[in-house]
Design a protein around this motif. Sequence first.
Motif, PDB file in Angstrom:
ATOM      1  N   ASP A 228       0.878  -1.159   0.000  1.00  0.00           N
ATOM      2  CA  ASP A 228       0.000   0.000   0.000  1.00  0.00           C
ATOM      3  C   ASP A 228       0.919   1.214   0.000  1.00  0.00           C
ATOM      4  O   ASP A 228       1.496   1.568   1.025  1.00  0.00           O
ATOM      5  CB  ASP A 228      -0.913  -0.008   1.219  1.00  0.00           C
ATOM      6  N   GLY A 229       1.089   1.814  -1.161  1.00  0.00           N
ATOM      7  CA  GLY A 229       2.078   2.876  -1.320  1.00  0.00           C
ATOM      8  C   GLY A 229       1.667   4.212  -0.745  1.00  0.00           C
ATOM      9  O   GLY A 229       2.495   5.120  -0.628  1.00  0.00           O
ATOM     10  N   THR A 230       0.394   4.343  -0.398  1.00  0.00           N
ATOM     11  CA  THR A 230      -0.131   5.578   0.207  1.00  0.00           C
ATOM     12  C   THR A 230      -1.058   5.156   1.338  1.00  0.00           C
ATOM     13  O   THR A 230      -2.263   5.376   1.287  1.00  0.00           O
ATOM     14  CB  THR A 230      -0.887   6.407  -0.841  1.00  0.00           C
ATOM     15  N   ALA A 231      -0.501   4.543   2.362  1.00  0.00           N
ATOM     16  CA  ALA A 231      -1.292   3.804   3.345  1.00  0.00           C
ATOM     17  C   ALA A 231      -2.194   4.681   4.207  1.00  0.00           C
ATOM     18  O   ALA A 231      -3.234   4.216   4.680  1.00  0.00           O
ATOM     19  CB  ALA A 231      -0.363   2.972   4.236  1.00  0.00           C
ATOM     20  N   GLY A 232      -1.823   5.943   4.447  1.00  0.00           N
ATOM     21  CA  GLY A 232      -2.679   6.847   5.213  1.00  0.00           C
ATOM     22  C   GLY A 232      -3.067   6.284   6.561  1.00  0.00           C
ATOM     23  O   GLY A 232      -2.232   5.913   7.377  1.00  0.00           O
ATOM     24  N   GLY A 233      -4.387   6.190   6.801  1.00  0.00           N
ATOM     25  CA  GLY A 233      -4.879   5.657   8.061  1.00  0.00           C
ATOM     26  C   GLY A 233      -5.000   4.149   8.081  1.00  0.00           C
ATOM     27  O   GLY A 233      -5.423   3.574   9.090  1.00  0.00           O
ATOM     28  N   GLY A 234      -4.661   3.491   6.986  1.00  0.00           N
ATOM     29  CA  GLY A 234      -4.633   2.033   6.960  1.00  0.00           C
ATOM     30  C   GLY A 234      -5.936   1.359   6.587  1.00  0.00           C
ATOM     31  O   GLY A 234      -6.081   0.147   6.776  1.00  0.00           O
ATOM     32  N   GLY A 235      -6.885   2.099   6.043  1.00  0.00           N
ATOM     33  CA  GLY A 235      -8.180   1.518   5.684  1.00  0.00           C
ATOM     34  C   GLY A 235      -8.068   0.433   4.626  1.00  0.00           C
ATOM     35  O   GLY A 235      -8.557  -0.694   4.815  1.00  0.00           O
ATOM     36  N   HIS A 236      -7.429   0.746   3.511  1.00  0.00           N
ATOM     37  CA  HIS A 236      -7.221  -0.262   2.466  1.00  0.00           C
ATOM     38  C   HIS A 236      -6.277  -1.359   2.951  1.00  0.00           C
ATOM     39  O   HIS A 236      -6.487  -2.546   2.682  1.00  0.00           O
ATOM     40  CB  HIS A 236      -6.648   0.389   1.196  1.00  0.00           C
ATOM     41  N   SER A 237      -5.229  -0.962   3.664  1.00  0.00           N
ATOM     42  CA  SER A 237      -4.250  -1.929   4.163  1.00  0.00           C
ATOM     43  C   SER A 237      -4.904  -2.975   5.051  1.00  0.00           C
ATOM     44  O   SER A 237      -4.586  -4.169   4.981  1.00  0.00           O
ATOM     45  CB  SER A 237      -3.152  -1.216   4.960  1.00  0.00           C
ATOM     46  N   SER A 238      -5.828  -2.535   5.895  1.00  0.00           N
ATOM     47  CA  SER A 238      -6.495  -3.442   6.809  1.00  0.00           C
ATOM     48  C   SER A 238      -7.258  -4.529   6.057  1.00  0.00           C
ATOM     49  O   SER A 238      -7.237  -5.706   6.444  1.00  0.00           O
ATOM     50  CB  SER A 238      -7.450  -2.660   7.717  1.00  0.00           C
ATOM     51  N   GLU A 239      -7.906  -4.143   4.970  1.00  0.00           N
ATOM     52  CA  GLU A 239      -8.668  -5.121   4.186  1.00  0.00           C
ATOM     53  C   GLU A 239      -7.746  -6.079   3.438  1.00  0.00           C
ATOM     54  O   GLU A 239      -8.071  -7.258   3.265  1.00  0.00           O
ATOM     55  CB  GLU A 239      -9.598  -4.399   3.215  1.00  0.00           C
ATOM     56  N   ILE A 240      -6.614  -5.579   2.972  1.00  0.00           N
ATOM     57  CA  ILE A 240      -5.632  -6.458   2.339  1.00  0.00           C
ATOM     58  C   ILE A 240      -5.118  -7.468   3.359  1.00  0.00           C
ATOM     59  O   ILE A 240      -5.036  -8.671   3.099  1.00  0.00           O
ATOM     60  CB  ILE A 240      -4.460  -5.646   1.754  1.00  0.00           C
ATOM     61  N   LEU A 241      -4.797  -6.966   4.563  1.00  0.00           N
ATOM     62  CA  LEU A 241      -4.243  -7.808   5.620  1.00  0.00           C
ATOM     63  C   LEU A 241      -5.203  -8.935   6.008  1.00  0.00           C
ATOM     64  O   LEU A 241      -4.774 -10.067   6.279  1.00  0.00           O
ATOM     65  CB  LEU A 241      -3.907  -6.949   6.840  1.00  0.00           C
ATOM     66  N   LYS A 242      -6.505  -8.644   6.035  1.00  0.00           N
ATOM     67  CA  LYS A 242      -7.500  -9.659   6.391  1.00  0.00           C
ATOM     68  C   LYS A 242      -7.453 -10.861   5.448  1.00  0.00           C
ATOM     69  O   LYS A 242      -7.823 -11.978   5.839  1.00  0.00           O
ATOM     70  CB  LYS A 242      -8.907  -9.056   6.351  1.00  0.00           C
TER      71      LYS A 242
END
Length: 312
Positions: free
Chosen positions: A27-41
Amino acid sequence: MEFSHLPVLLNETISALAVKPDGVYVDGTAGGGGHSSEILKRLKGGRLVCIDQDPDAIETLHERFDGHDNVTIVKSNFAEIGNVLSELGISGADGILLDIGVSSHQLDTAERGFSYHYDAPLDMRMSQSGKTAADLVNTLPYNELVRILFSYGEEKFAKNIARAIERERANEPITTTLRLAEIVKSSYPASKRHDKHPARKTFQALRIAVNGELDRLSEGLDNSLEVLYPGGRLAVITFHSLEDRVVKQRMAKWIQGCTCPKDFPICVCGNKPKARLITKKPVEASQSELEANPRSRSAKLRCCEKTKNVNT
């Protein structure tokens, strides 16, 4: 630290990435981690690298993900994705997400100076380092101000605004957001001052210039394709036409392949497509998302997959 930023086009983006449980994702622009969290799941044995240049985002990402052994958080610009992965000893990625532009947290934190709605220092630095918007406004010559406002803000009153800035800064430096917003408003014809906020395009243009956004986007796209494994996917979310045009044109170039004249009986250039499109047209927010998050209105998602028969 609460880095508030609703992930835009969340379901559509995760679907486009087609996350593999054992894959490597960035996640190259992770910000607050919203997209990252879904990827991690969706990862089981896979790895996630979260990159962001904003110190506030990095702090929030650590708070959110430090308990996960398969998540690495790096303070950097996504344009440096190749160097980031190399330093981590990672040879490539199965998927990369780039969510381009300013975050809700940056807009809504008055002291960051991104918004014309609050009175604050004229800053606009995503990385919180380097030259500020005030530096540009108070030092750039007239012609360069016009170029930035017209090229990055598509501002048709760029000359009027640049003249007003020159005139005002000669009396006193322009150091706050509301003062600049008033200068811009006074530069507009009276009949145009109530359509949308007159300062909107000027603030966009200065933000892009301060952060070198279009140059970094161009570099980031090429570097992302390079580090993708064959079959890996790149998903990019943009929020204005300048960004979307860069992404659209770059992906069109990647899928082109042979460039020989049409009357050549056989291909002699040897060029092969570097990618194939996953989204034939940009994906936009659904009505339900628009109602929940009005800032998703201008969001566009484009996604491509690196071909398996070519090395970039």
